[in-house]
Structures are given as structure tokens and as C-alpha cells.
Design a protein around this motif. Structure first.
Motif, PDB file in Angstrom:
ATOM      1  N   PRO A  19      -0.982  22.545 -15.944  1.00 55.47           N
ATOM      2  CA  PRO A  19       0.396  23.203 -15.913  1.00 55.47           C
ATOM      3  C   PRO A  19       0.449  24.127 -16.712  1.00 55.47           C
ATOM      4  N   LYS A  20       1.071  25.576 -16.124  1.00 52.84           N
ATOM      5  CA  LYS A  20       1.470  26.436 -16.818  1.00 52.84           C
ATOM      6  C   LYS A  20       2.716  27.002 -16.411  1.00 52.84           C
ATOM      7  N   GLU A  21       3.623  27.894 -17.303  1.00 53.36           N
ATOM      8  CA  GLU A  21       4.828  28.654 -17.120  1.00 53.36           C
ATOM      9  C   GLU A  21       5.695  27.613 -16.257  1.00 53.36           C
ATOM     10  N   THR A  22       5.755  26.559 -16.805  1.00 50.64           N
ATOM     11  CA  THR A  22       6.731  25.474 -16.360  1.00 50.64           C
ATOM     12  C   THR A  22       8.334  25.672 -16.710  1.00 50.64           C
TER      13      THR A  22
ATOM     14  N   LEU B  47      18.151  20.289  -9.334  1.00 48.83           N
ATOM     15  CA  LEU B  47      17.209  21.024 -10.342  1.00 48.83           C
ATOM     16  C   LEU B  47      15.857  20.785  -9.854  1.00 48.83           C
ATOM     17  N   THR B  48      15.207  21.943  -9.572  1.00 46.43           N
ATOM     18  CA  THR B  48      13.744  22.109  -9.456  1.00 46.43           C
ATOM     19  C   THR B  48      12.865  22.434 -10.478  1.00 46.43           C
ATOM     20  N   CYS B  49      11.836  21.756 -10.586  1.00 45.37           N
ATOM     21  CA  CYS B  49      10.910  21.909 -11.815  1.00 45.37           C
ATOM     22  C   CYS B  49       9.658  22.712 -11.099  1.00 45.37           C
ATOM     23  N   LYS B  50       9.321  23.886 -11.554  1.00 43.82           N
ATOM     24  CA  LYS B  50       8.387  24.934 -11.171  1.00 43.82           C
ATOM     25  C   LYS B  50       7.488  24.936 -12.224  1.00 43.82           C
ATOM     26  N   SER B  51       6.077  24.981 -11.718  1.00 40.64           N
ATOM     27  CA  SER B  51       5.010  25.054 -12.433  1.00 40.64           C
ATOM     28  C   SER B  51       3.700  25.669 -11.892  1.00 40.64           C
TER      29      SER B  51
ATOM     30  N   CYS C 222      11.999  18.802 -18.050  1.00 40.39           N
ATOM     31  CA  CYS C 222      10.947  18.324 -16.764  1.00 40.39           C
ATOM     32  C   CYS C 222       9.640  18.339 -17.521  1.00 40.39           C
ATOM     33  N   ILE C 223       8.846  17.526 -17.338  1.00 41.70           N
ATOM     34  CA  ILE C 223       7.145  17.605 -17.548  1.00 41.70           C
ATOM     35  C   ILE C 223       6.320  17.700 -16.592  1.00 41.70           C
ATOM     36  N   ALA C 224       5.683  18.601 -16.179  1.00 42.71           N
ATOM     37  CA  ALA C 224       4.710  18.615 -14.883  1.00 42.71           C
ATOM     38  C   ALA C 224       3.113  18.301 -15.692  1.00 42.71           C
ATOM     39  N   GLN C 225       2.682  17.537 -14.775  1.00 39.75           N
ATOM     40  CA  GLN C 225       1.341  16.930 -15.062  1.00 39.75           C
ATOM     41  C   GLN C 225       0.348  17.120 -13.921  1.00 39.75           C
ATOM     42  N   ASN C 226      -0.911  17.401 -14.238  1.00 44.18           N
ATOM     43  CA  ASN C 226      -2.143  17.188 -13.097  1.00 44.18           C
ATOM     44  C   ASN C 226      -3.302  16.326 -14.069  1.00 44.18           C
ATOM     45  N   LYS C 227      -4.303  16.304 -13.291  1.00 50.57           N
ATOM     46  CA  LYS C 227      -5.300  15.474 -14.148  1.00 50.57           C
ATOM     47  C   LYS C 227      -6.142  16.400 -15.489  1.00 50.57           C
ATOM     48  N   HIS C 228      -5.771  17.617 -15.521  1.00 53.02           N
ATOM     49  CA  HIS C 228      -6.238  18.419 -16.497  1.00 53.02           C
ATOM     50  C   HIS C 228      -5.415  18.725 -17.838  1.00 53.02           C
TER      51      HIS C 228
ATOM     52  N   LYS D 187      -0.853  18.583 -19.217  1.00 51.80           N
ATOM     53  CA  LYS D 187       0.611  18.572 -18.851  1.00 51.80           C
ATOM     54  C   LYS D 187       1.339  19.595 -19.636  1.00 51.80           C
ATOM     55  N   GLN D 188       2.419  19.968 -19.329  1.00 54.33           N
ATOM     56  CA  GLN D 188       3.527  20.911 -20.045  1.00 54.33           C
ATOM     57  C   GLN D 188       4.791  20.626 -19.681  1.00 54.33           C
ATOM     58  N   SER D 189       5.756  20.756 -20.878  1.00 50.79           N
ATOM     59  CA  SER D 189       7.173  20.543 -20.873  1.00 50.79           C
ATOM     60  C   SER D 189       7.732  22.033 -20.513  1.00 50.79           C
TER      61      SER D 189
END
Length: 467
Positions: free
Chosen positions: A260-263, A281-285, A326-332, A334-336
Motif C-alpha cells: 500500500p502507498k499514499e494511504t 470514514l473511507t480509507c484510500k490506498s 487506518c492501516i491498509a495491508q496486502n500480501k506485500h 502495509k501502511q498507516s
């Protein structure tokens, strides 16, 4: 894509048209098909070999190459090119660039037109009567040697890898673009578009396995997440003897895998709302892949997450205002996100007023302190100036006293000098009783005048003497 085929002919029966022995083994290697562009040229790469070629070459006086069109039979009506007799039929020019004495029969056909599409056979003649044969395969289902296909528009270049290729962020990406060059004397030019700034490109003319040629361009760069879904294009431009050149293009979409980038968080309707308002509240990433993304919500001051999912909605109360992230995460990875402040209308204004008030008070304190120190410094400077001025006045007074004392002394000396005795003379013989004698009406006493001459240091005085 042009395919190559090795044509091997084994001829054991003598023919009137072919002069060779039953033990002769001969074959030619050339592409099965070549594609030419109208108004351009086409090169047919060709090599051959026959048994005991060196021995036959030593016996021959001349080696000639012949290209037959449409038919393999050696007949005058099928001859398109004969190097021995300089025969060129149906073409503006044909040139055998290969050296027949080195088993090279490569030939270039110039100014190709649509009616030149056909089958072509190569024939070799070694004179006098050393070897004569037409090279054609002996397969019963095929009598082709080389097929020339003429088209008006060139084939698009081949770009590798295709759009299904994925690369990891910060790894080196290699892209190749190749365009057929049926006329190596006028090869196409290759250009790239929408490429990363760090890309490095090399281009060269290369020979393929079937001896045909193509222009090959290679590009390398380090993949960035900003290159994800970037459409990179490779364009081939073919020069030809027409009014316009031919341009064809191929594109590929690059897929970059990255965490995740630019979260960041988006609040709807706004970050300052009234109590009882429903906020979202919407978490964008940005991430790749994004289909397996997870989102976890936290409130400042609480260790445990408060929610899961890309969006959360709730009714605003005084208890649920505060900072959220918020914290966004994928298999590669994560980013807060950065924290965002949710306030009730009025509280934010009060908060800002407190902040602005404290800031203003601090600035006022700094300003007053600066003025105070400036005044203290100015006052001290004024006192020092007054003291210096008084000292200067006292000094001038002393100098004046000394000067006055000196003046008094001089005056006293002068007065003392003037107070000396002066001597005078009185001449009584010059007294006259005439008009110098005056008698009043009462015959009173008479007044006698005398002229007295006083001599003293060049001074003369007239003294009136009264009796």
C-alpha cells in the motif's frame, strides 16, 4: 513471424534440364516465406551446398545463379533473374549479394509490388557442364522453395513481455520490441513512448535463426509503483518509395506489484459536524494486487482496533469525536494513514480560538519583552550620555576658570604697570593775563588758567589749574 525451413534435395535420376550425377547430393537453405512491403525491397537469405563442391568449383569457369518464378522447370518464360545473362524480368532491379563461390545465394529484390507475390525457385549452373540443378524440396505434398508475400501495410512490432507479465516494485524490468526488416538496406526505425524517466534503450539490427533480419530494441528500467498500469508503446516506421512512410505500433500495459502507498482518510460530509450527524470514514490506498486488501481502523488513545473494512459509518456524539487512522495491508506489506481529527461544530472553533489566543499571547509577550529590553537599553544609553556630558561640562568649566585666572593676572599686571608715577612740567612764564584772565561782573576773584604739559611714557595731558 517468418519460419525457416531447410530444403534438402536428393536427386538420383538424370534429367535433360539438370546436369548432375546420380551420386550428387545438394540442398539449399532459405526461408519458406518472406513478407515484403510495397514500395520497398525484400532480401532472400540463401545458402546452398552440393557434394564435392570444392572439386567442382576447381573445374568450373563460371558459377551463375538463376531465380525462377512460379515454376521449377527451367524455361525461359519462368526466368525472373539470370546472373550470367543479366536477365531481369518483371522487376526494376534484382541483385545477387551473396558470393556463389562461397555457397551464398542471397538475393535482393528491389521495388516490390503486389504482383510480385509468388513462388520462387533457385537454380545453380556451374559451367562448362560441371553442375546444373534447380533447388526444390522432394516432399510429395510441397514443391515450394520460397514464397514472397507482398503487403501494403507492415506487421506491427512484437513487444515482450505481454500485458500479463507482472514485476515486483524496485526490480529491473526488461522490455524488448522487434520489427521485421525484410529490406535490411532500408530497415525500420523503432521508437518508444510513455516510458519511465530512468529507462535505458539500445537498438540494433539482428539476424534471426532463418537468416532473415529484424530491428531489435531493448529497454531496461527499475520498476516503481507509479509505473503500475502504464501503457508503454513501441512504434516501427518503415521507409519506402512512396509518398508516406508506414508506421505501426504495439503497446503493453505494465503491472507492478507493490505494498500500500499514499494511504489517507476521507471524511464525509466533513471533519466538523454537529452532534447526531451520520459520518463516513473511507480509507484510500494504492496497492497491487488490490483485490486482497484489508483495512483496519484505530482511534487515538486506544490500542485495540475499532473496526475492519474500507469504510466505517457512525452517528456523531461527544464521546466518539477525536483522532482516527487506518492501516491498509496486502500480501506485500502495509501502511498507516495520518490521523484525522473529527470534531463537533463549535468545538473546533473553540479549539482554534484557544490555539490562536495562546499564540497571540505568546507573540504579545515576546513583543513586550523586546520593547522592555529595548527601553532599558535606551535608558541606560541616555544615562551614560548625560554622565559623559556632565563630565565634559565640568572639564570645560575648569578650563574656563583657568582661562579667567590668567586674564585677571594679565589685567592686574597691566594695572600695576599703569599705576607708576608720571612726571609733568608747568611753565608759568607762558601765563598771560590778557584774554586768559576773566573777571566776573562782581569783580570777584579772578581765575587764572595755566597750561600744564605732563610727560610720562609718551603721554601728554593738559591740566586746567584753578586758583
Amino acid at each position: 513471424m517468418m519460419a525457416g525451413i531447410q530444403i534438402i534435395s536428393f536427386i538420383f535420376i538424370s534429367s535433360v534440364l539438370h546436369t548432375h550425377s546420380a551420386d550428387d547430393t545438394y540442398f539449399a537453405t532459405m526461408p519458406q516465406t518472406v513478407t515484403a512491403l510495397t514500395g520497398s525491397c525484400v532480401q532472400i537469405p540463401c545458402t546452398f551446398n552440393i557434394s564435392d563442391f570444392e572439386d567442382k568449383r576447381n573445374k568450373t569457369k563460371s558459377i551463375d545463379g538463376i531465380w525462377l518464378k512460379n515454376k521449377s522447370q527451367f524455361a525461359d518464360g519462368f526466368i525472373a533473374f539470370n546472373s550470367s545473362k543479366n536477365i531481369i524480368r518483371g522487376f526494376s532491379n534484382i541483385q545477387m549479394t551473396g558470393d556463389l563461390s562461397e555457397r551464398n545465394c542471397t538475393t535482393v529484390f528491389y521495388n516490390i509490388m503486389k504482383n510480385h507475390s509468388d513462388l520462387y525457385y533457385f537454380r545453380l549452373e556451374m559451367e562448362p557442364d560441371v553442375f546444373r540443378a534447380t533447388f526444390n524440396p522432394n516432399q510429395p505434398d510441397s514443391r515450394k522453395t520460397v514464397s514472397i508475400t507482398v503487403i501494403d501495410s507492415p506487421q506491427p512490432p512484437e513487444l515482450k513481455p505481454n500485458d500479463k507479465h507482472s514485476v515486483m516494485e524496485n526490480t529491473i524490468v526488461n522490455l524488448s520490441c522487434s520489427a521485421e526488416a525484410p529490406c535490411p538496406k532500408q530497415p525500420p526505425t523503432i521508437s518508444w513512448s510513455n516510458i519511465p524517466e530512468s529507462a535505458h534503450i539500445t537498438t540494433q539490427l539482428q539476424e534471426k535463426h532463418d537468416k532473415t533480419q529484424s530491428v531489435f530494441s531493448h529497454m531496461t528500467f527499475k520498476a516503481s509503483y507509479m509505473d503500475h498500469r502504464r501503457n508503454i508503446s513501441c512504434t516501427a516506421t518503415y521507409p519506402r518509395n512512396t509518398l508516406e512512410d508506414s508506421t505501426v505500433e504495439t503497446s503493453v500495459m505494465l503491472r507492478v506489484l507493490f505494498p500500500p502507498k499514499e494511504t489517507h482518510i476521507i471524511i464525509t460530509p466533513s471533519a466538523s459536524v454537529s452532534v447526531g450527524t451520520n459520518v463516513t470514514l473511507t480509507c484510500k490506498s494504492k496497492a497491487s494486487p488490490s483485490n486482497d486488501m484489508t483495512y483496519t481502523w484505530y482511534k487515538h488513545g486506544q490500542e485495540m482496533p475499532i473496526a475492519q473494512g474500507k469504510k466505517i459509518s457512525f452517528i456523531v456524539t461527544h464521546n466518539n469525536t477525536g483522532s482516527y487512522f487506518c492501516i491498509a495491508q496486502n500480501k506485500h506489506g502495509k501502511q498507516s494513514s495520518a490521523e484525522i481529527q473529527l470534531t463537533v461544530e463549535g468545538e473546533r472553533g473553540f479549539f482554534y480560538r484557544v490555539i490562536f489566543g495562546c499564540t497571540g499571547a505568546l507573540l504579545a509577550f515576546v513583543l513586550l519583552s523586546a520593547i522592555f529590553f529595548y527601553c532599558m537599553r535606551t535608558n541606560k544609553s541616555s544615562q551614560d550620555h548625560v554622565i559623559e556630558r556632565d563630565q565634559a561640562t565640568d572639564k570645560n568649566s575648569d578650563m574656563a576658570i583657568y582661562a579667567n585666572s590668567s586674564s585677571v593676572s594679565n589685567k592686574k599686571s597691566e594695572k600695576k604697570e599703569n599705576d607708576g608715577l608720571h612726571y609733568g612740567e608747568i611753565d608759568f612764564s607762558r601765563l598771560q593775563m590778557g584774554n586768559m584772565t576773566r573777571e566776573d561782573s562782581n569783580n570777584g576773584p579772578q581765575t587764572v588758567y595755566a597750561e600744564i604739559q605732563m610727560t610720562g611714557r609718551n603721554n601728554k595731558k593738559t591740566v586746567e589749574q584753578m586758583d
